[in-house]
Design an enzyme around this catalytic site. Structure first.
Site, short mmCIF file in Angstrom:
data_model
loop_
_atom_site.label_atom_id
_atom_site.label_comp_id
_atom_site.label_asym_id
_atom_site.label_seq_id
_atom_site.Cartn_x
_atom_site.Cartn_y
_atom_site.Cartn_z
N GLY A 19 0.80 -1.23 0.00
CA GLY A 19 0.00 0.00 0.00
C GLY A 19 0.83 1.27 0.00
O GLY A 19 0.36 2.31 0.45
N ALA A 22 4.38 2.78 -4.96
CA ALA A 22 4.41 1.93 -6.15
C ALA A 22 3.11 1.15 -6.31
O ALA A 22 2.54 1.07 -7.40
CB ALA A 22 5.61 0.97 -6.10
N TRP A 51 6.90 8.16 4.99
CA TRP A 51 7.94 8.68 5.86
C TRP A 51 8.96 9.50 5.07
O TRP A 51 9.85 10.13 5.66
CB TRP A 51 8.65 7.54 6.57
CG TRP A 51 7.77 6.73 7.45
CD1 TRP A 51 6.50 6.28 7.19
CD2 TRP A 51 8.06 6.25 8.77
NE1 TRP A 51 6.02 5.56 8.24
CE2 TRP A 51 6.95 5.52 9.21
CE3 TRP A 51 9.18 6.36 9.58
CZ2 TRP A 51 6.91 4.91 10.46
CZ3 TRP A 51 9.14 5.74 10.83
CH2 TRP A 51 8.01 5.04 11.26
N GLU A 120 19.48 18.67 -3.26
CA GLU A 120 19.92 17.68 -2.28
C GLU A 120 21.27 17.13 -2.70
O GLU A 120 21.76 17.41 -3.80
CB GLU A 120 18.87 16.57 -2.11
CG GLU A 120 17.59 17.07 -1.47
CD GLU A 120 16.55 15.99 -1.26
OE1 GLU A 120 16.83 14.82 -1.59
OE2 GLU A 120 15.45 16.32 -0.78
N HIS A 239 21.17 6.14 5.89
CA HIS A 239 20.99 7.59 5.96
C HIS A 239 21.87 8.13 7.06
O HIS A 239 21.85 7.62 8.19
CB HIS A 239 19.53 7.96 6.23
CG HIS A 239 19.21 9.37 5.87
ND1 HIS A 239 19.69 10.44 6.58
CD2 HIS A 239 18.48 9.90 4.86
CE1 HIS A 239 19.26 11.56 6.03
NE2 HIS A 239 18.53 11.26 4.98
N ARG A 285 25.69 9.94 0.04
CA ARG A 285 25.26 9.48 1.34
C ARG A 285 26.19 8.45 1.98
O ARG A 285 26.38 8.45 3.19
CB ARG A 285 23.85 8.88 1.24
CG ARG A 285 22.76 9.93 1.22
CD ARG A 285 21.40 9.29 1.18
NE ARG A 285 20.36 10.31 1.23
CZ ARG A 285 19.07 10.05 1.07
NH1 ARG A 285 18.67 8.82 0.82
NH2 ARG A 285 18.18 11.03 1.13
N HIS A 344 18.33 2.81 5.65
CA HIS A 344 17.35 3.72 5.07
C HIS A 344 16.76 3.22 3.76
O HIS A 344 15.56 3.35 3.54
CB HIS A 344 18.02 5.08 4.85
CG HIS A 344 17.10 6.15 4.36
ND1 HIS A 344 16.01 6.59 5.09
CD2 HIS A 344 17.10 6.89 3.22
CE1 HIS A 344 15.38 7.54 4.42
NE2 HIS A 344 16.02 7.74 3.28
N ARG A 379 22.23 5.02 -4.05
CA ARG A 379 21.09 5.76 -4.61
C ARG A 379 21.31 7.27 -4.50
O ARG A 379 21.70 7.78 -3.45
CB ARG A 379 19.81 5.38 -3.87
CG ARG A 379 18.58 6.17 -4.29
CD ARG A 379 17.37 5.76 -3.48
NE ARG A 379 17.51 6.10 -2.08
CZ ARG A 379 16.92 7.15 -1.49
NH1 ARG A 379 16.17 7.96 -2.21
NH2 ARG A 379 17.08 7.39 -0.22
N SER A 384 14.24 7.58 -5.35
CA SER A 384 13.44 6.39 -5.04
C SER A 384 11.95 6.60 -5.33
O SER A 384 11.30 5.72 -5.90
CB SER A 384 13.64 5.97 -3.59
OG SER A 384 13.41 7.05 -2.71
#
Length: 534
Positions: A19, A22, A51, A120, A239, A285, A344, A379, A384
């Site tokens: 849920g 995607a 989140w 970012e 993260h 990261r 993360h 990533r 994402s």
């Protein structure tokens, strides 16, 4: 919501498990085709999407381009990004952002009404679209949940987990489900020749994570147990700025804070990232996570300092982070925020092609449970959510364009008829071992101990949920043991250099991971490992 007694043994529906972004986006894109969405938690809860604080990366601003976005993605991915996949992803960003707007997502706009974009880490341009600074994920899930509930072709089954895939002759025939709140309830089966897994990542396998409890690797595990090829499982992104205030999961201090000028300091007030990388706080990261990890390991502590960059504007600019800090008795406008690296995002997952198809006929995967080749070994920030919507749309197009056979009759015997309640101590040991041995810094001895422990747990666990956690943990640890180099999110203290000969993606199976465990079975455990699993 469909009640359990309404479940039928066969359906012509496409069945989507998950849920989050995607799963919901795919269901909406398939309308008006009948779709059944299975969600362990009520919509809007339990999905990592909700989140997500950063936003969606998209080259929509003047002067930016998909080619530049793709180049940044490739640069961060440490030599393993599929360049064609990255470019395709970047080129489809604009249309998918407009889809989200059409579904009611209130992305921030500038004074002239254009989409507002932020910057970012490791992006060469401002290209992150946000909602109220740090509320993109929650806003996206809220809008899509409302749209799903308004769509009559979507049947929603909440409160059930998928615990096994059903196959026949190498093709999907359905799923085995169980009540998420009753481990010993009799499972139910649902037949379908078209199943989409969108179950999220593996963050909850770690003791320190920013992910919800539902991100425990169940989708990865059931696909692997059914024989699916798994790609790049060793690459886990940590993260660097999880807020350490004693909560599980740990609240997240978004990357965008550093994009706005917040700095990383130790307990002595010294900035430490400039000595680690030319981009300092805006380095990739994995580099920032290791920098933070090193300060903590050295006993100097690590803190995110936004006092000068934001100060009194903190609450308005980043309300989610501000609320998390205030709930712990911390004022980020006047105090540095204690931080640590936390699991993360999983770059690995079910190997899929450019249409989201897995190696099993009739099984698609989208979002974090999949591995498309877009992220490589590391990533790029905010890619994402973009990948989730792009591949959800592609999966919907692929399913719409092919004839799905009528479901076969399901076998009378259940795959796993019996189950036990979760062994909380065993779950805690697994999570502790993942953080200790399969975390930010890894080595041969720790990984070998982890592989052996997870393999034994996968064989012997009475709880299916725990067995699934052990399966996913084994896949990650075995591939991390096998990759003897440092690359992206995978850092080996005993192999500190990148090996050009290993610049290729991992393609593996559960059988291969079990083989690694078997080869290590003669290796004696250290006293520390014996104590950990005792």
């Amino acid at each position: 919501m469909t009640k359990v007694h309404d479940l039928t043994r066969t359906t012509d529906d496409v069945v989507i498990v998950g849920g989050g972004l995607a799963g919901l986006f795919c269901a909406l894109k398939l309308a008006p085709r009948p779709v059944t969405v299975i969600s362990a938690a009520p919509l809007g809860q339990g999905a990592s999407t909700a989140w997500a604080q950063g936003g969606v990366a998209a080259a929509v601003a003047e002067g930016d381009s998909p080619e530049a976005h793709a180049a940044d993605t490739v640069a961060v991915g440490a030599g393993l990004v599929d360049e064609a996949v990255a470019l395709g992803l970047a080129r489809e960003a604009g249309p998918r952002i407009h889809d989200l707007l059409a579904y009611g997502v209130p992305f921030d706009r500038d004074l002239e009404g254009r989409l507002a974009v932020g910057r970012e880490a490791a992006h060469s341009a401002r290209r992150i679209v946000h909602v109220r600074g740090d509320m993109a994920g929650a806003a996206i899930i809220a809008a899509l949940s409302d749209a799903v509930r308004r769509t009559p072709s979507i049947r929603l089954i909440e409160g059930f987990v998928a615990e096994a895939l059903l196959t026949e002759d190498g093709a999907i025939t359905g799923l085995q489900l169980r009540d998420a709140n009753n481990a010993v309830a009799r499972p139910v089966t649902i037949a379908s020749r078209a199943v989409v897994l969108a179950t999220g990542g593996i963050g909850h396998l770690y003791a320190v994570t920013t992910n919800p409890n539902e991100a425990s690797g169940a989708g990865l595990a059931i696909a692997a147990r059914a024989g699916a090829v798994i790609a790049d499982p060793e690459f886990v992104q940590f993260h660097p700025t999880a807020i350490m205030v004693g909560r599980d999961p740990a609240p997240l201090a978004t990357e965008a804070l550093r994009g706005e000028g917040a700095t990383l300091i130790n307990a002595g007030g010294e900035r430490f990232m400039a000595a680690c990388h030319p981009l300092a706080e805006l380095a990739p990261r994995d580099i920032v996570a290791r920098g933070v990890f090193a300060e903590i390991a050295a006993g100097r502590g690590a803190f995110l300092d936004a006092r000068q960059a934001l100060g009194a504007r903190f609450a308005e600019k980043f309300p989610t982070v501000y609320a998390s800090c205030k709930a712990a008795g911390l004022d980020p406008a006047t105090q540095p925020i204690p931080i640590a690296p936390a699991a993360h995002y999983h770059m690995g997952g079910i190997a899929v092609d450019t249409r989201g198809r897995s190696s099993i006929d009739g099984l698609w995967a989208g979002g974090e449970v999949s591995s498309t080749g877009a992220h490589g070994a590391n990533r790029l920030a905010s890619n994402s959510l973009l990948e989730a919507v792009v591949y959800a749309a592609r999966i919907a197009d692929d399913i719409a364009g092919r004839a799905i056979p009528s479901p076969a009759r399901l076998p009378e015997a259940l795959v796993t008829p019996r189950n036990t309640a979760m062994d909380i101590r065993a779950e805690q040991r697994l999570r502790t071992m993942m953080s200790a041995h399969v975390g930010v810094v890894r080595d041969s001895d720790g990984l070998a101990e982890a592989v052996q422990h997870f393999a034994a747990l996968e064989r012997n666990a009475g709880s299916i949920a725990l067995r699934n956690m052990a399966t996913s943990a084994l896949l990650v640890a075995a591939s991390a043991f096998t990759r003897r180099e440092c690359r992206g999110g995978h850092f080996r203290a005993d192999y500190p250099d990148e090996n050009a000969a290993l610049a290729q993606r991992t393609m593996t199976t559960l059988a291969a991971a079990r083989d690694v465990a078997e080869q290590l079975s003669e290796r004696p455990l250290t006293r520390a490992a014996q104590a950990m699993i005792a």
